[in-house]
Design a protein around this motif. Structure first.
Motif, PDB file in Angstrom:
ATOM      1  N   VAL A 186      50.770  33.654  37.483  1.00  0.00           N
ATOM      2  CA  VAL A 186      50.350  34.291  38.732  1.00  0.00           C
ATOM      3  C   VAL A 186      48.831  34.453  38.750  1.00  0.00           C
ATOM      4  CG1 VAL A 186      50.616  36.311  40.182  1.00  0.00           C
ATOM      5  CG2 VAL A 186      52.556  35.460  38.907  1.00  0.00           C
ATOM      6  N   ILE A 187      48.257  34.797  37.584  1.00  0.00           N
ATOM      7  CA  ILE A 187      46.798  34.953  37.518  1.00  0.00           C
ATOM      8  C   ILE A 187      46.110  33.643  37.866  1.00  0.00           C
ATOM      9  CG2 ILE A 187      44.870  35.234  35.919  1.00  0.00           C
ATOM     10  CD1 ILE A 187      46.451  37.332  34.492  1.00  0.00           C
ATOM     11  N   TYR A 188      46.605  32.556  37.278  1.00  0.00           N
ATOM     12  CA  TYR A 188      45.951  31.279  37.544  1.00  0.00           C
ATOM     13  C   TYR A 188      46.110  30.891  39.007  1.00  0.00           C
ATOM     14  CZ  TYR A 188      44.170  26.630  36.968  1.00  0.00           C
ATOM     15  OH  TYR A 188      43.407  25.508  37.086  1.00  0.00           O
ATOM     16  N   GLY A 189      47.298  31.156  39.536  1.00  0.00           N
ATOM     17  CA  GLY A 189      47.516  30.838  40.939  1.00  0.00           C
ATOM     18  C   GLY A 189      46.635  31.666  41.858  1.00  0.00           C
ATOM     19  N   THR A 190      46.319  32.891  41.456  1.00  0.00           N
ATOM     20  CA  THR A 190      45.518  33.778  42.305  1.00  0.00           C
ATOM     21  C   THR A 190      44.030  33.507  42.156  1.00  0.00           C
ATOM     22  OG1 THR A 190      47.178  35.448  41.864  1.00  0.00           O
ATOM     23  CG2 THR A 190      45.153  36.180  42.914  1.00  0.00           C
ATOM     24  N   ALA A 191      43.562  33.485  40.889  1.00  0.00           N
ATOM     25  CA  ALA A 191      42.124  33.473  40.655  1.00  0.00           C
ATOM     26  C   ALA A 191      41.600  32.090  40.290  1.00  0.00           C
ATOM     27  CB  ALA A 191      41.770  34.458  39.554  1.00  0.00           C
ATOM     28  N   GLY A 192      42.479  31.173  39.959  1.00  0.00           N
ATOM     29  CA  GLY A 192      42.025  29.829  39.630  1.00  0.00           C
ATOM     30  C   GLY A 192      41.309  29.737  38.308  1.00  0.00           C
ATOM     31  N   THR A 193      41.489  30.728  37.456  1.00  0.00           N
ATOM     32  CA  THR A 193      40.856  30.685  36.151  1.00  0.00           C
ATOM     33  C   THR A 193      41.656  31.555  35.197  1.00  0.00           C
ATOM     34  OG1 THR A 193      38.844  31.141  34.920  1.00  0.00           O
ATOM     35  CG2 THR A 193      39.348  32.612  36.728  1.00  0.00           C
ATOM     36  N   LEU A 194      41.466  31.332  33.907  1.00  0.00           N
ATOM     37  CA  LEU A 194      42.124  32.182  32.916  1.00  0.00           C
ATOM     38  C   LEU A 194      41.098  32.821  31.997  1.00  0.00           C
ATOM     39  CD1 LEU A 194      45.125  29.875  32.214  1.00  0.00           C
ATOM     40  CD2 LEU A 194      45.300  32.188  33.045  1.00  0.00           C
ATOM     41  N   ASN A 195      39.828  32.505  32.231  1.00  0.00           N
ATOM     42  CA  ASN A 195      38.779  33.103  31.413  1.00  0.00           C
ATOM     43  C   ASN A 195      38.605  34.566  31.794  1.00  0.00           C
ATOM     44  OD1 ASN A 195      35.875  33.887  30.926  1.00  0.00           O
ATOM     45  ND2 ASN A 195      36.029  31.970  29.800  1.00  0.00           N
ATOM     46  N   MET A 196      38.638  35.450  30.798  1.00  0.00           N
ATOM     47  CA  MET A 196      38.683  36.876  31.114  1.00  0.00           C
ATOM     48  C   MET A 196      37.433  37.348  31.844  1.00  0.00           C
ATOM     49  SD  MET A 196      40.446  38.861  28.039  1.00  0.00           S
ATOM     50  CE  MET A 196      41.679  38.123  27.020  1.00  0.00           C
ATOM     51  N   ALA A 197      36.270  36.775  31.473  1.00  0.00           N
ATOM     52  CA  ALA A 197      35.050  37.214  32.136  1.00  0.00           C
ATOM     53  C   ALA A 197      35.089  36.834  33.616  1.00  0.00           C
ATOM     54  CB  ALA A 197      33.843  36.588  31.448  1.00  0.00           C
ATOM     55  N   GLN A 198      35.565  35.613  33.882  1.00  0.00           N
ATOM     56  CA  GLN A 198      35.642  35.187  35.275  1.00  0.00           C
ATOM     57  C   GLN A 198      36.721  35.976  36.025  1.00  0.00           C
ATOM     58  OE1 GLN A 198      36.083  30.970  35.724  1.00  0.00           O
ATOM     59  NE2 GLN A 198      34.473  30.973  37.262  1.00  0.00           N
ATOM     60  N   LEU A 199      37.809  36.307  35.306  1.00  0.00           N
ATOM     61  CA  LEU A 199      38.843  37.118  35.936  1.00  0.00           C
ATOM     62  C   LEU A 199      38.292  38.496  36.281  1.00  0.00           C
ATOM     63  CD1 LEU A 199      41.980  36.279  33.813  1.00  0.00           C
ATOM     64  CD2 LEU A 199      41.530  35.678  36.164  1.00  0.00           C
ATOM     65  N   ALA A 200      37.423  39.025  35.405  1.00  0.00           N
ATOM     66  CA  ALA A 200      36.838  40.337  35.685  1.00  0.00           C
ATOM     67  C   ALA A 200      36.022  40.292  36.966  1.00  0.00           C
ATOM     68  CB  ALA A 200      35.968  40.781  34.515  1.00  0.00           C
ATOM     69  N   GLU A 201      35.440  39.113  37.284  1.00  0.00           N
ATOM     70  CA  GLU A 201      34.721  38.971  38.546  1.00  0.00           C
ATOM     71  C   GLU A 201      35.673  38.823  39.725  1.00  0.00           C
ATOM     72  OE1 GLU A 201      32.424  35.506  37.773  1.00  0.00           O
ATOM     73  OE2 GLU A 201      30.551  36.625  37.527  1.00  0.00           O
ATOM     74  N   ARG A 202      36.749  38.061  39.524  1.00  0.00           N
ATOM     75  CA  ARG A 202      37.552  37.640  40.677  1.00  0.00           C
ATOM     76  C   ARG A 202      38.751  38.521  40.970  1.00  0.00           C
ATOM     77  NH1 ARG A 202      37.833  31.099  39.965  1.00  0.00           N
ATOM     78  NH2 ARG A 202      35.612  30.704  40.265  1.00  0.00           N
ATOM     79  N   LEU A 203      39.419  39.018  39.904  1.00  0.00           N
ATOM     80  CA  LEU A 203      40.676  39.729  40.157  1.00  0.00           C
ATOM     81  C   LEU A 203      40.506  40.982  41.010  1.00  0.00           C
ATOM     82  CD1 LEU A 203      43.133  39.673  37.151  1.00  0.00           C
ATOM     83  CD2 LEU A 203      43.334  38.629  39.389  1.00  0.00           C
ATOM     84  N   PRO A 204      39.436  41.781  40.819  1.00  0.00           N
ATOM     85  CA  PRO A 204      39.325  42.973  41.671  1.00  0.00           C
ATOM     86  C   PRO A 204      39.218  42.638  43.153  1.00  0.00           C
ATOM     87  CG  PRO A 204      37.934  43.214  39.765  1.00  0.00           C
ATOM     88  CD  PRO A 204      38.429  41.810  39.751  1.00  0.00           C
ATOM     89  N   GLN A 205      38.889  41.357  43.475  1.00  0.00           N
ATOM     90  CA  GLN A 205      38.845  40.992  44.886  1.00  0.00           C
ATOM     91  C   GLN A 205      40.186  40.493  45.420  1.00  0.00           C
ATOM     92  OE1 GLN A 205      35.417  38.523  44.364  1.00  0.00           O
ATOM     93  NE2 GLN A 205      34.540  40.471  43.701  1.00  0.00           N
ATOM     94  N   ALA A 206      41.153  40.327  44.528  1.00  0.00           N
ATOM     95  CA  ALA A 206      42.456  39.829  44.965  1.00  0.00           C
ATOM     96  C   ALA A 206      43.150  40.893  45.813  1.00  0.00           C
ATOM     97  CB  ALA A 206      43.300  39.489  43.751  1.00  0.00           C
ATOM     98  N   PRO A 207      44.131  40.480  46.656  1.00  0.00           N
ATOM     99  CA  PRO A 207      44.861  41.471  47.443  1.00  0.00           C
ATOM    100  C   PRO A 207      45.527  42.499  46.529  1.00  0.00           C
ATOM    101  CG  PRO A 207      45.495  39.230  48.037  1.00  0.00           C
ATOM    102  CD  PRO A 207      44.554  39.121  46.908  1.00  0.00           C
ATOM    103  N   PRO A 208      45.574  43.764  46.953  1.00  0.00           N
ATOM    104  CA  PRO A 208      46.110  44.818  46.084  1.00  0.00           C
ATOM    105  C   PRO A 208      47.540  44.553  45.609  1.00  0.00           C
ATOM    106  CG  PRO A 208      45.075  45.761  48.021  1.00  0.00           C
ATOM    107  CD  PRO A 208      45.049  44.286  48.216  1.00  0.00           C
ATOM    108  N   SER A 209      48.350  43.934  46.499  1.00  0.00           N
ATOM    109  CA  SER A 209      49.737  43.715  46.097  1.00  0.00           C
ATOM    110  C   SER A 209      49.808  42.726  44.929  1.00  0.00           C
ATOM    111  CB  SER A 209      50.545  43.188  47.277  1.00  0.00           C
ATOM    112  OG  SER A 209      49.945  42.007  47.760  1.00  0.00           O
ATOM    113  N   VAL A 210      48.972  41.683  44.989  1.00  0.00           N
ATOM    114  CA  VAL A 210      48.961  40.701  43.907  1.00  0.00           C
ATOM    115  C   VAL A 210      48.443  41.337  42.622  1.00  0.00           C
ATOM    116  CG1 VAL A 210      48.074  38.478  43.177  1.00  0.00           C
ATOM    117  CG2 VAL A 210      48.647  38.846  45.548  1.00  0.00           C
ATOM    118  N   GLN A 211      47.392  42.145  42.778  1.00  0.00           N
ATOM    119  CA  GLN A 211      46.873  42.863  41.600  1.00  0.00           C
ATOM    120  C   GLN A 211      47.955  43.702  40.958  1.00  0.00           C
ATOM    121  OE1 GLN A 211      43.273  45.117  41.446  1.00  0.00           O
ATOM    122  NE2 GLN A 211      42.429  43.990  43.169  1.00  0.00           N
TER     123      GLN A 211
END
Lengths: 526, 141, 155
Positions: A186-211
């Motif tokens: 689900v993370i890869y499908g949402t943020a397009g990355t699995l690198n934690m630093a990049q996820l730290a940039e991108r995941l907080p912008q994901a829709p709350p339900s997905v988060q």
């Protein structure tokens, strides 16, 4: 002081190479193979320890060591990163590894030792990798590496109890890994990355339900690994069946790894969600403490009591995570630092007490607290009794041990932030922990040995005594050191917590690129 | 119980399966294939032997090599990763060309890694197969 | 495979797996675990765009202009491969464990004098206990959670 980041690979290479060479030495005659496996394993573990010291010092100075595997830029290769939190964990893991190896040499029977040491090092390799990695999927892979090692260690004796426990352990951990894998998808499908630093940039912008979905899936996975309420039941069903050295290693490292991932992932990837979840985290922490301690009071064999104590103590660590879940940075640092201190305290003391309990079981030929089999161990094995007593008091949180300091710190954090309920629960559970320890003391060590239950002890020879007791003493010395010289030691945990909460610093250290360069041309991804 | 036809088949099929394994292994260089699948193919040859000869002879023949083989595989795989440091980073690949008469082969550390994977997969799968095919299973002593 | 098909497939696999895991028979349990891990593999596979008949590699490096619609994301495929390998290994290990357990149960039954003392994991001290009476609480975890299938179920 400067340390080349390439040294980080030694945490994986040293145990891995030692394990593989150890496996090469089988089929040489049992005794000789085992002797060589032990020597190689000790060398590997000592190299691991030797590298962990400079890494600890350098990360404590506020640096992050970053190594990009295969020279690929951050989100495309696998990032290996050591910050102060990883540095502390790596150092104490290395310490536990060396001491467990020596303890195992003292307690294992010759015929059961074949491949024990290589498997132990494989487990250490997995644990080290999980502490170091900066990539979600790589974290999953290292979890599996250590799980495979632990499955094999758990069932090494081939007894039916071990196999029954092993099936539960494998099944539930495999299910937890499946949840982790689903989360990774689900993370890869949402943020397009699995690198934690990049996820730290991108995941907080994901829709709350997905988060919420991702955070929930990860919570199920990690809390199973950490042994949180209500997903802990695999732990007391399996840990006590293994050999004492294996139980000590598992109790010291595996659940703590689960807690480490919670400490790492949630403040980094879900800072806002974590704050919303503060009440939930406290409830889970309290229930974990309470069920753990009640379980410990309900069972009647030594290592099963201690296994339930593992669970109850994990509750305290999660309490630290709950304290960190606040918008106030000073308070968050304080709470997380207390949680990290508790993790380290448990790595030392839980390993020590499981080692001492296992040695007591071997000494008495039984672990029963209901019968009088273990009575009077203080007379039969006075040194063991002293060591067990110190470990038990540290676990219960009496001064001058690390248990006292860490509990004090947690309480202070909770009371400063006004969380009276969790503070009260933690105090009451401490009291019950002390009671449970006194029960073991009374049933196993106090009193006079009964002549009809005297059995020859497999660890009676002086060399075996040394190999068994010295590692426990080393671990307890560290615990007392943290307790007595708490000022400088606490500085470490403050640094670690501050770095773990510093998301911008983490992202900047890894500096993932958002642009894909390909054959001269480049284009923006997402 | 050893089976006559299976024994005959085993004579024929074991070499074929091993050649297939070698083919898959080398093909994995650029195309679908590789160490894992080759290890499975080679292990299936051993399973055929277990079926035709019974597990005891096979165990006597191969069991003592399995653990060292897994160790060797792990060592080779780690070595291939560590060798990358010669080019500046772990896991970066090194390539070299080997001239064998007319044929020019491009060899590199990924092949070494595949070899490690092959050895590990083969030995682990065979030890699982041996553990699962104990003759005394289900019999009371 | 469209997204909806994949979603239904994932759901069905998870449901079947969950149902099978809750059975008490170890074989069904293993099957259930396999189902669940297949479900996750399909889920992983759908985490990037699903496109039919396009390879996960760049077909011709020279004509490639940076248009990502010419190939599919290779990463989920790599992840699925890794996950398949890992779950395969663990399920194989579980099968070995269950078969070994069945063997031991058939050989020794669950009698407390079997060399299975729970506090005596490696049998290191089993012979010391042999002259003594066994404590029931030493054996309380040699239980029947994974019971043998009853005669009626077995057929």
């Amino acid at each position: 002081m400067h340390v080349d980041p390439n040294w980080l690979a030694a945490f994986i290479a040293a145990p891995g190479v030692a394990a593989s060479l150890g496996l090469l030495f089988t089929g040489w005659g049992l005794r000789r193979s085992v002797a060589w496996q032990y020597r190689l394993a000790l060398i590997g573990a000592l190299i691991n320890f030797a590298v962990s010291v400079p890494v600890l010092l350098v990360t404590q100075a506020g640096n992050r060591l970053v190594l990009q595997m295969g020279l690929y830029q951050a989100p495309f290769g696998i990032t290996v990163i050591a910050d102060a939190l990883s540095g502390l964990m790596l150092f104490f893991t290395a310490l536990v590894a060396v001491t467990t190896l020596i303890y195992a040499r003292g307690t294992l029977d010759d015929r059961d030792r074949l491949n024990f040491y290589p498997l132990l090092l494989l487990l250490i390799m997995g644990v080290n990798g999980a502490f170091l990695t900066g990539d979600m999927f790589n974290l999953y892979v290292f979890f599996e590496v250590l799980l495979v090692g632990s499955f094999a260690l758990l069932t090494l004796g081939g007894q039916i109890g071990q196999i029954n426990g092993g099936i539960r352990y494998v099944l539930l951990n495999m299910l937890a890994s499946t949840f982790f894998l689903a989360a990774a998808g689900v993370i890869y499908g949402t943020a397009g990355t699995l690198n934690m630093a990049q996820l730290a940039e991108r995941l907080p912008q994901a829709p709350p339900s997905v988060q919420l979905l991702i955070a929930g899936l990860l919570m199920i996975a990690f809390s199973t690994k950490a042994g949180l309420f209500p997903l802990f039941f695999w732990l007391p069903a399996s840990y006590h069946t293994a050999h004492p050295a294996v139980t000590a290693l598992f109790g010291g490292l595996l659940t703590k790894l689960g807690v480490y991932t919670l400490f790492r992932i949630y403040p980094l990837l879900f800072p806002e969600l974590l704050q919303e979840w503060q009440g939930f985290v406290f409830v889970v922490a309290a229930l974990t403490m309470i069920t753990g301690i009640f379980g410990a009071m309900a069972v009647n064999t030594m290592r099963r009591v201690l296994s339930f104590h593992i669970i109850s103590q994990v509750g305290y660590m999660i309490m630290g995570l709950g304290l960190a879940a606040t918008g106030n940075p000073a308070m968050a640092t304080f709470g997380l630092a207390a949680g990290i201190l508790y993790v380290v305290h448990q790595m030392l003391v839980k390993t020590a007490i499981l080692m001492a309990g296992g040695a007591a079981e071997l000494e008495a030929g039984s672990g029963s607290l209901l019968r009088e089999r273990m009575m009077g161990l203080r007379q039969r094995a006075p040194a063991l009794a002293v060591i067990f007593f110190i470990a038990a008091m540290s676990l219960a949180g009496l001064p001058p041990s690390s248990g006292f300091v860490s509990k004090l710190w947690l309480l202070q954090g909770a009371i400063d932030a006004g969380h009276w309920a969790i503070a009260a629960v933690s105090l009451i559970v401490s009291l019950f922990t002390l009671m449970s320890m006194l029960r073991i003391w009374q049933k196993a060590f106090w009193g006079y040995p009964k002549a009809e239950y005297q059995v020859p002890s497999p660890i009676a020879t002086p060399s075996r005594q040394w190999l068994t007791l010295a590692p426990i003493a080393v671990l307890l010395a560290f615990s007392l050191w943290i307790g007595i010289f708490s000022g400088p030691a606490l500085q470490w945990f403050d640094t670690a917590a501050a770095q773990a909460l510093d998301r911008a610093g983490y992202i900047q250290a890894v500096s993932p690129t958002n642009t894909i360069e390909y054959l001269g041309g480049s284009y923006d991804a997402k | 119980m050893p089976e006559l036809y299976l024994r005959l088949l085993d004579r024929v099929l074991t070499p074929i399966l091993l050649v297939l394994a070698a083919y898959l292994f080398l093909r994995g260089h650029n195309e679908p294939g590789g160490g894992f699948i080759a290890g499975l193919a080679a292990a299936s040859a051993i399973q055929l032997q277990i079926l035709s000869l019974g597990d005891e002879p096979v165990r006597r023949r191969y069991a003592r090599f399995l653990h060292p083989m897994a160790g060797l595989g792990l060592f080779i795989a780690l070595l291939s990763a560590i060798l990358g440091i010669l080019r500046g980073g772990y896991f970066s690949s090194l390539w070299g060309k080997v001239q064998l008469g007319e044929v020019e082969l491009e060899l590199g550390t990924p092949l070494l890694f595949d070899l490690g994977v092959f050895l590990i997969v083969f030995s682990v799968i065979v030890s699982f197969l041996l553990a699962l095919s104990r003759q005394d299973e289900g019999k009371t002593p | 495979m469209s997204g909806l098909t994949a979603a239904i497939l994932v759901g069905a696999l998870f449901a079947t797996g969950a149902y099978l895991i809750l059975r008490r028979d170890p074989i069904k349990l293993i099957l259930g675990l396999t189902m669940v891990s297949y479900g996750v593999n399909v889920l992983l596979f759908t985490s990037s765009t699903l496109r039919k008949g396009i390879p996960p590699v760049i077909a011709d490096k020279k004509t490639f202009t940076g248009d990502i619609s010419q190939f599919v994301d290779p990463l989920p495929q790599a992840l699925v491969l890794t996950a398949i390998v890992i779950s395969f290994g663990i399920v194989a290990f579980l099968v070995v464990l269950v078969s070994r357990r069945n063997m031991l149960v058939e050989q020794y039954g669950k009698a407390p004098d079997a060399p299975t003392a729970i506090n005596d994991p490696f049998g290191a001290t089993a012979h010391y206990l042999s002259g003594l009476d066994a404590d029931p609480d030493d054996y309380e975890w040699v239980d029947d959670t994974f019971r043998e299938p009853a005669q009626s179920e077995r057929s």
